[in-house]
Each structure stands twice: as C-alpha cells, then as structure tokens.
Design an enzyme around this catalytic site. Structure first.
Site, PDB file in Angstrom:
ATOM      1  CE  LYS A   1      -3.959   1.876   2.631  1.00  0.00           C
ATOM      2  NZ  LYS A   1      -4.749   1.695   3.878  1.00  0.00           N
TER       3      LYS A   1
ATOM      4  CB  SER B   1      -7.988   3.693   2.743  1.00  0.00           C
ATOM      5  OG  SER B   1      -7.114   2.990   3.622  1.00  0.00           O
TER       6      SER B   1
ATOM      7  CB  SER C   1      -8.185   0.897   5.658  1.00  0.00           C
ATOM      8  OG  SER C   1      -8.894   2.111   5.693  1.00  0.00           O
TER       9      SER C   1
END
Lengths: 99, 494
Positions: free
Chosen positions: B80, B155, B179
């Site tokens: 990420k 997210s 997330s």
C-alpha cells in the site's frame, strides 16, 4: 438548528491552513453539519466518571540505548524539499516587514 | 507449468524452494499479469519492475548457493502506498506527495525485504487512508475485479484488488477503521488487522496514530498468517510497539484448516444483529457461515456490547482529531508540494495555498472536523467524550471475552457499491466501517474472510479476538475457509 455555521467553517479553514474557496465553504458547511450532528451522539453516553482512553497500549516513555547509529545524510534529508538554499530548507518570509 | 499467478503464496514458496520455478519466473509472471489487467483494475500507482526482478534474482542466487530460504522467499507482494519505500515513489494517494521518493524504508517494508519477498510496486488507496472506496484517491479509483463498475473498498482497495485480480498473491494494507478488512470483504479476499502495536508503524505515513495498524492481505487464511508472521513483532522505532512475541498465527491457521472447532465459543453481538444492521443478502450469507461453523463444533453465544452503537461517532471524532494534528507536517517546507511561493507571499499564505491545492475534499473535511473537535470550548464535549466512549467500548470487549473466545459479525453492512453512490453524503461512506471500527478503538485484532456471495458479489465474515490473541481469529477463519472455500472472481481477459 445547524451544528456549525459557514463563518465557523471559514474560521476552521484558517486554523487548518487551508485556503478554501467560497464554493468549498458552502459545500463543507453543509457536509460538516451533517457529520457533526451524527457524531454528537457520543454525548448521549453517561460517562462523567469514566477515564478517557488515548491508546489501547499503556504509554510510557520509550528510550533506545544511548549509542550512535546512522541517520539521514544532509543530501538525503534535503532530497525531497521543494526549495533548498545553501544546504538548508528555504522558506518564504515568516515575519511581516512592518512587524 | 500451471499458471504461477493462480498459486497461493505458500504454494509459490514451495515451488521456488524445490526449484520447479525460479523466483524470477514467478516475478515475471506477475509483472506480465499486471501489464495485462491493471489497465482495467488500476490497483497500482507505481510498478517497480526493475526492483522486483533484482530482488527475485537475489533469492535465486541465495538458493543456488545452498542458503536457507525463509517461508515467503521469492513470493511477490504489493505494498500500500502509505508505507515508505526507499527510493521508490510514495504518495499516500495524495497530490501533496506526488513524486516524493522517501529516503528510508518503513519497518514493514524492511522486514519484507529481509524475508526475501519481492515487492512488485505500490497500490492505490484513498488519500491518506481516509475513505472506504478508493474514490478519494487523487489518482483515480481502483475498480473491483468482481465488477469493474463497483468500488474495491477502501482505503486499501488497491491492495485487495491486486490480490483478487491475481496481480499479486500477497499485499500489505493498513487498517485504521477497517481499511484492510472492508476491502477484503468486498473483493472476496482475506484481510487481517493485527493487534494494535503488533505490527510497526515506523514509516507508515500517519493518519490516526492511536489506531493505524499495518496487516496482511491474501487469498487464503494460511497465506495471510504467513505474511503476518513475517511483518509483525516488536520494533524499537515505534513507541507503541508491543514488546512481546508474535502470536503463533501460522500454527493456528494450520490447526483451523483441519476443520475442527469443538469447544470454541463464538460471540454474536446482539446490538449488531438488531441495530442499523446489514443488507438482507449480507445477513443471509453471514448466518449460513454461522451454521457452517456450528457444524464444525463451534458454539454460538449471544453477547451484549451496549456501547458499540457509539463506536462510529466516537471514531469520527478521534480519527479526525489525530489526523488534523498528523497532517500538519504537510506544510510545503521539507518535502512534497509547494504552491504560491512568488517571493512576496508569507510562509503562512504559501502553506495555506499548498495545502488547499495538495489535499482532496475528504482530507480537508477531516482536518477541519478534527480541528473543531480539539478546539477549546468543544474539546470536552467532542474529543474528550469520544475518548471516554472508547474506554466503555474496551470494557464491552473485555466483558464479552470473558464469555466467548472470539466475536463474529459481517465485515461490512453492504456488498461492493457502484461508484459515486456514497460520495455526495460523506456520512454514508462512513457507514461502511460500522462493524470494523469497534475493534480499532479497542486495539484487538480482526480478520475478514470470504463467506459467500450476495447478488453475485462477495460477502466478508469478520472474526474479532482479544488483544495479542491474533492466533484465535486465524484458527476460526481457516476453519470457515475449509468449510465454505475461497472465491474466484470472473475472468478479466477479453
């Protein structure tokens, strides 16, 4: 009744160092009002005698051993800077001329 | 050779160790897959093909020299874009960090490199990890491999979609309010949030420091556990890192795979079932999974957690408050964007113009919300009260875990929704995290594992365990997976 006014949002934007537009102020005022009314529900909980929790892990000062280790070089530290002068971060003026 | 991109991380590591395929071949297969499908999925913000091939060759050289390989050596992974990677662009999904190349690796990334995993690139995300759909990424959304017109969750939608689309067998996510778990749920993959403090935050660009937790994304529970063990453990550079051994999550996952849950008590939170609740299709899949777990010997116990209903409001005071403080570092001085520096404007004016241009709408909303909640006159009623509610939620968890081994719920109230359907009213987006947020406030671990479909889209089953008992949730998750199987999205070819 609104939880927050457009003027208050303008004040928050200044505190937050956000040069928001007039149109954004209109949008954010409405949206922040909806969000604030929803989150204000925490006030329904009787919690006068309850201690607050800041972290799930008990916090104490954590110090590493006092030994010399590598850190960023000056070049590395400045590599991402938007403006550099004489091996330092260059910033716009901080004080007003009149001040 | 079977398609290397369809294999699990555990299978790939075995294949490489045996010499049936080299790490370089495995890496090239995944890079080819990214080239073939990422135009449709947009899971990646940056692909580091050269770095990946170099890392793979190192593993191959190590094997050729007869050195011992770790359990995930040579296995490709996506990271990420909120975790720093030395010399490789890291944006956190924001324009304010466009083009920034960090001068250091985050601890998680350092451990991935030490373990011989092959970092393929950086994945898309909602800006600064604020969002549940990737629609708040400054670089455009990621598309859900199950239906390209729908959100992949957020997210960490990029990490989950990369794994679901076979672009990577593993990915790293970060979970502040859900997330990792919510993207896992809506993409039909496994996502685990470790105990807060169980994985290091060093080099994780901070959103809400008391909640942010890095964790694994994978297609199987065992793969998630293998990655968990590689990335977790005490780090002296993170002051909230827990100085204890990593819970035995791999052993627990293997034990769960046997499919026996005799004597395990699953707590069903009464308020979740009765409250604002989930879509009927999500609840149906959830209850089918519960029935499957009871067939494996688990016992269902109803438990009450009366303050869970206040978790969402408390979270949306605590997280924005911490974010308003953390994001003050983006001031156009030391890194990232600077706007309006014409030689006449003051530092404060340049700072305000930079932040206005560099941040998206959701980030601005949260900064202002947090600034409000922390301001004098409102502090006690908002931030202070939310911290007290956090204590009560923790007490609810502690009381529940005296009766049961783990708590279970749907991961998210609704399946992947169409783009644009929750952006006009920000609070509607926040509801995606209704079931995941309590765990973050408490600090314990939670995992989402696929449990079936609703309207043809994946449904996630969430298991929550006590602090530092991450192994318990892996055992139950692996047992559920053994009963219901994994999910395969439709083909992206053609």
């Amino acid at each position: 009744m609104a939880a927050i006014s457009r003027d208050e949002v303008a004040h928050l934007a200044r505190l937050s160092r956000l040069a928001v537009t007039e149109q954004e102020l209109d949008t954010f005022a409405g949206q922040l009002d909806v969000i604030l009314q929803a989150v204000a529900r925490v006030g329904e909980v009787a919690a006068a005698d309850i201690p607050p929790t800041s972290h799930s892990v008990p916090l104490t000062n954590v110090l590493r051993e006092d030994v010399v280790i590598n850190c960023l070089t000056r070049e590395e530290a400045l590599a991402g800077a938007p403006d550099v002068e004489e091996d330092r971060f260059r910033v716009p003026r901080i004080l007003d001329e009149e001040a | 050779m079977s398609d290397l991109t369809r294999m699990t991380a555990a299978e790939l590591a075995g294949t490489i160790a045996k010499g049936d395929a080299s790490a370089e071949e495995v890496t090239r297969a995944h890079l080819d897959r990214i080239t073939a499908v990422d135009g449709k999925v947009h899971a990646f913000l940056h692909v580091d093909a050269d770095g990946a091939i170099d890392a793979a060759r190192k593993v191959d050289a190590k094997r050729a020299a007869g050195q011992e390989l770790g359990p995930l050596a040579g296995v490709p992974i996506a990271v990420k874009d909120v975790l720093t990677t030395r010399g490789v662009p890291t944006t956190a999904g924001s324009k304010i960090l466009e083009g920034w190349r960090p001068p250091y690796d985050s601890t998680v990334v350092e451990r991935l490199r030490d373990a011989g995993t092959v970092i393929l690139g950086k994945t898309n995300m909602d800006e600064f990890a604020m969002g549940s759909s990737t629609e708040y990424s400054a670089y455009g959304p990621t598309n859900n491999p199950w239906d390209l017109g729908r959100i992949p969750g957020g997210s960490g939608g990029g990490s989950a979609a990369a794994v679901a689309a076979y672009e990577a067998p593993l990915a790293i996510g970060t979970d502040t309010g859900g997330s990792i778990r919510q993207p896992g749920a809506v993409t039909g993959t496994v996502g685990a949030k470790p105990t807060y403090g169980g994985t290091s935050r060093y080099g994780l660009i901070a959103f809400s420091s008391s909640l942010d937790t890095p964790g694994p994304c994978a297609r199987t529970v065992l793969d998630a556990a293998l990655l968990h063990e590689v990335m977790a453990g005490h780090d002296w550079r993170d002051s909230t890192s827990i100085p204890q051994p990593v819970p035995p999550v791999v052993e627990a996952a293997r034990r769960g795979m046997s499919g026996d849950l005799t004597g395990v008590k699953l707590g069903l939170v009464t308020e979740f079932d009765a409250g604002e609740g989930a879509e009927p299709g999500v609840m149906a899949a959830f209850h089918d999974a519960l029935a499957a777990l009871t067939k494996l010997g688990a016992e269902i116990v109803e438990v009450s957690a009366p303050h869970f209903q206040y978790a969402l409001p408390a979270y949306y005071l605590i997280a924005p408050s911490e974010c308003s403080s953390n994001l003050a570092r983006f001031d156009g001085v030391r890194f990232g964007l600077r706007v309006g520096d014409d030689g006449n404007r003051s530092l404060e004016e340049v700072m305000s113009l930079t932040r206005e241009a560099g941040f998206g709408a959701e980030v601005k909303r949260r900064i202002m919300l947090g600034t409000y909640a922390l301001s004098s006159g409102y502090y006690d009623a908002y931030y202070g009260q939310a911290q007290k509610v956090r204590t009560l939620i923790t007490q609810d968890f502690n009381a529940a875990f005296e009766q049961v081994d783990v708590l279970v719920s749907p991961t998210t109230p609704f399946v992947a929704f169409p783009f644009g359907s929750r952006t006009s009213d920000p609070y509607q987006m926040y509801l995606a995290d209704l079931f995941t947020i309590p765990t973050n406030l408490y600090g314990g671990p939670g995992i989402s594992v696929p449990c079936g479909l609703s309207e043809g889209l994946p449904v996630g089953f969430q298991i929550m365990a006590p602090t530092m008992a991450d192994d318990r949730m892996y055992r139950v998750a692996a047992a559920l997976e053994s009963a219901v199987g994994t999910l395969t999205p439709p083909s992206l070819e053609g």
